[in-house]
Structures are given as C-alpha cells and as structure tokens.
Design a protein around this motif. Structure first.
Motif, short mmCIF file in Angstrom:
data_model
loop_
_atom_site.label_atom_id
_atom_site.label_comp_id
_atom_site.label_asym_id
_atom_site.label_seq_id
_atom_site.Cartn_x
_atom_site.Cartn_y
_atom_site.Cartn_z
N UNK A 1 36.39 37.05 30.47
CA UNK A 1 37.02 37.11 29.12
C UNK A 1 36.76 38.38 28.55
N UNK A 2 35.76 39.15 28.76
CA UNK A 2 35.78 40.66 27.94
C UNK A 2 36.92 41.34 28.67
N UNK A 3 36.83 41.23 29.94
CA UNK A 3 37.94 42.21 30.63
C UNK A 3 39.55 42.01 30.33
N UNK A 4 39.64 40.72 30.12
CA UNK A 4 41.26 40.44 29.69
C UNK A 4 41.34 40.59 28.42
N UNK A 5 40.31 40.66 27.45
CA UNK A 5 40.71 41.23 26.24
C UNK A 5 41.01 42.70 26.20
N UNK A 6 40.19 43.32 27.27
CA UNK A 6 40.40 44.66 27.28
C UNK A 6 42.13 45.16 27.70
N UNK A 7 42.31 44.17 28.84
CA UNK A 7 43.61 44.40 29.46
C UNK A 7 44.62 44.22 28.20
N UNK A 8 44.51 43.07 27.53
CA UNK A 8 45.32 42.66 26.37
C UNK A 8 45.61 43.98 25.34
#
Length: 260
Positions: free
Chosen positions: A76-83
């Motif tokens: 979840x955290x890295x998906x937020x970073x990517x977005x």
C-alpha cells in the motif's frame, strides 16, 4: 536510421523516480540523470535539499515525496508513492525508476535481532519489489520503462557481519532477473547496478577500521575506493535508449574487485 550516440544517452523529456536520493549513491544517480535531461522525483524520509540544488543547477526540476521504506505495509505504501510521483511528474508518468533506498545493520550473525533483520529486508527488498510493481503497471500500459535496482558486491559474495544485507542484496539480483523475464516483452528494461566499495555513509565504519580498510583497498585493482560520481555513467546508460536491448543484468561498478 540509427540514432546518434548523443541521442542514445539523452533523457530529455523523461521523469525518473529515485529512492534514497538525499546523499551518497542515490544523490549521484539523481544528479547524473538530471544532467542527461531527466526531471527527478525523489522519495525518502528526508527532503533532499542539496540534491535539489544540484538538479536545479542542471536545469531540471526535483519534487519530493516523503516515504519510509523500512515500514510495514509495503504494498500500500509504495502504491501511494508511485501515485504521488506520477501526479508530480511533468508529463504525468514515471519513465525511469531507480530503487536505491537501502540500509545496513552490522552485527555478528549470532547476535542479529528480528528487528534488525526486518528493517534491512523491508527496505532493501520488500519495498523495492512492491514499488517496482506499482510503477511497472503504468510502464506496461505505455509499453516502455526503465527500472534500475541497486544491488551490491554482496549480491555475489557473502560479506562479513551483514547477513540480512547480504540476503537482501542477493535477492535483489535474483529479483532483477525474474522481473526482466516477465516484463521485457512489455517494453520494460529491468537491470541492476552493483556498486563496489564506495565512499558513502554506509561504508564509514569500514573506512575507519584500521584492519579492514587497508585490506579492502589492497584488493581493488583501481587502487582506490569509488566515489558516488563513479556510478553516474552506468546509471545513465541503464536509464537511456542505449540499453534498450539490455535485460536482467547486474552490472558491477567496483574498480575491478570481482575480477581480482
């Protein structure tokens, strides 16, 4: 018609997401990519003020995304970073991902704690995979992208008193090959750099060690420790069109250490 060599290495119009760009190798990579024409999104725990100044001096922009890659909930955290990175990118996309964020904990293997193990593996491996996955989805849709993982000499060797680091960096090498196998046909190049003994914060204890420092230096054919700038050319190569037919390699930049 073949592109000229200057065009092959140009990153004009590209945006690179670089993790751990505050100091050392990550800073050198981010600045090198900017000098080749890329805009930079830097992700990490600390805002990279000095890196931003160097990127600006190269005529490019740097935006910062705060992220803790050692924390749990990596998917979840890295998906937020990517977005967040894509939203900040000038063209709304990430063309290049450099997974540089890393940490090391030194201790005799008999004394390594689970906390130390998890902190190293979460940062060096787990977050690297899930950030690659999140960014690669957009790359796959466009049919193009470059992912550069930062491996290590300890992707090839065992090291001393750094079992979690060695395990994670060995896994980074394997993961680089695995992702290259899956994503090459989608236009995504996945490769890795394997820095040798460089003058960085992580190696300060070794350089201060009166026994190990001279032993390490004696084995490096180039006769010196690397400086972060020594990684610049290899990073630009793997980020550029010059490496379009290069997939799944782990490129040592080590002053000849592995050849010794």
């Amino acid at each position: 018609m073949h592109a000229q060599s200057s065009e092959l290495f140009s990153l004009q119009g590209r945006t690179a997401l670089v993790t751990g760009a505050n100091t050392g190798l990550g800073q050198a990579i981010a600045v090198a990519l900017a000098q080749a024409g890329a805009d930079i999104i830097a992700a990490g725990r600390t805002e990279p003020v000095e890196t931003a100044a160097q990127v600006a001096a190269a005529g490019r922009t740097l935006h910062f995304v705060r992220a803790d890659f050692a924390a749990g909930g990596a998917a979840r955290a890295t998906a937020d970073v990517a977005a967040a990175a894509a939203a900040l990118a000038p063209h709304g996309r990430i063309d290049i991902l450099v997974n540089n964020a890393g940490t090391i904990r030194r201790a005799d293997s008999l004394d390594v704690t689970e906390e130390d193990w998890d902190a190293v593996v979460n940062t060096n491996l787990k977050s690297l995979f899930f950030l690659s996955q999140a960014v690669a989805r957009g790359m796959a849709e466009r049919g193009a992208g470059k992912i550069i993982n930062v491996a290590s000499l300890l992707s090839f060797q065992g090291g001393i008193r750094v079992p979690a680091y060695t395990a994670s960096k060995s896994a980074v090498a394997g993961l680089t090959r695995a992702l290259a196998n899956e994503w090459a046909q989608q236009g995504i190049n996945v490769n890795a750099l394997a820095p040798g003994y460089f003058e960085t914060n992580n190696t300060a204890p070794l350089r201060d060690d009166p026994v190990r420092a001279p032993a390490i230096l004696a084995r490096i054919p180039a006769g010196r420790w690397g400086t972060p700038a020594d990684l610049a050319g290899a990073a630009v190569f793997l980020a550029s069109r010059a490496s379009d037919y290069v997939h799944g390699i782990v490129l040592p930049v080590d002053g000849g250490w592995l050849a010794r």
